[in-house]
Design an enzyme around this catalytic site. Structure first.
Site, mmCIF file in Angstrom:
data_model
loop_
_atom_site.group_PDB
_atom_site.id
_atom_site.type_symbol
_atom_site.label_atom_id
_atom_site.label_comp_id
_atom_site.label_asym_id
_atom_site.label_seq_id
_atom_site.Cartn_x
_atom_site.Cartn_y
_atom_site.Cartn_z
ATOM 1 N N CYS A 1 69.628 -54.732 -6.927
ATOM 2 C CA CYS A 1 68.552 -53.913 -7.549
ATOM 3 C C CYS A 1 68.724 -54.537 -8.927
ATOM 4 O O CYS A 1 68.672 -55.838 -9.376
ATOM 5 C CB CYS A 1 68.007 -53.042 -7.103
ATOM 6 S SG CYS A 1 68.945 -52.057 -7.514
ATOM 7 N N ARG A 2 67.151 -53.672 -9.654
ATOM 8 C CA ARG A 2 67.520 -54.647 -10.902
ATOM 9 C C ARG A 2 68.603 -54.554 -12.006
ATOM 10 O O ARG A 2 68.973 -54.675 -12.444
ATOM 11 C CB ARG A 2 66.386 -53.475 -11.644
ATOM 12 C CG ARG A 2 65.437 -53.506 -13.461
ATOM 13 C CD ARG A 2 64.442 -53.301 -13.184
ATOM 14 N NE ARG A 2 64.806 -51.904 -13.999
ATOM 15 C CZ ARG A 2 65.077 -51.547 -14.982
ATOM 16 N NH1 ARG A 2 65.570 -52.324 -16.261
ATOM 17 N NH2 ARG A 2 65.677 -50.111 -15.648
#
Length: 101
Positions: free
Chosen positions: A66-67
């Site tokens: 994810c980020r």
């Protein structure tokens, strides 16, 4: 609770450069992946994971991205409890220095 496997962005980059075939799943939202994903990664938004379990094979390991590594860690915990083999990319795309597509 079973300990969760983790991989750093650098370790992942090295494994991909060696030509390893890895199952990479990017769980970010559409507008986030628009800026680029790790080449070869598959995009399945975090919220869609429970509805798409048939796309995962319990015999294979999946690396989640994810980020920043927080959402992917949550996805890993969820899938690990269901008996899947998972690994979280620590630091997420913020730590990724390799190519994106």
């Amino acid at each position: 609770m079973e300990e969760m496997k983790e991989i750093t962005a650098e370790e992942l980059k090295q494994r991909l450069e060696k030509g390893e075939k890895l199952n990479l799943i990017d769980v970010r939202e559409d507008e986030e992946v628009a800026y680029g994903m790790i080449p070869g990664a598959k995009h399945i938004k975090m919220g869609e994971i429970p509805h798409r379990l048939e796309e995962f094979n319990k015999e294979e390991e999946y690396i989640f991205i994810c980020r920043s590594g927080v959402r992917s860690e949550n996805v890993c915990r969820y899938l690990q409890e269901l008996g899947y083999s998972v690994c979280n990319m620590v630091g997420g795309m913020l730590a990724w220095e390799g190519e994106v597509e």
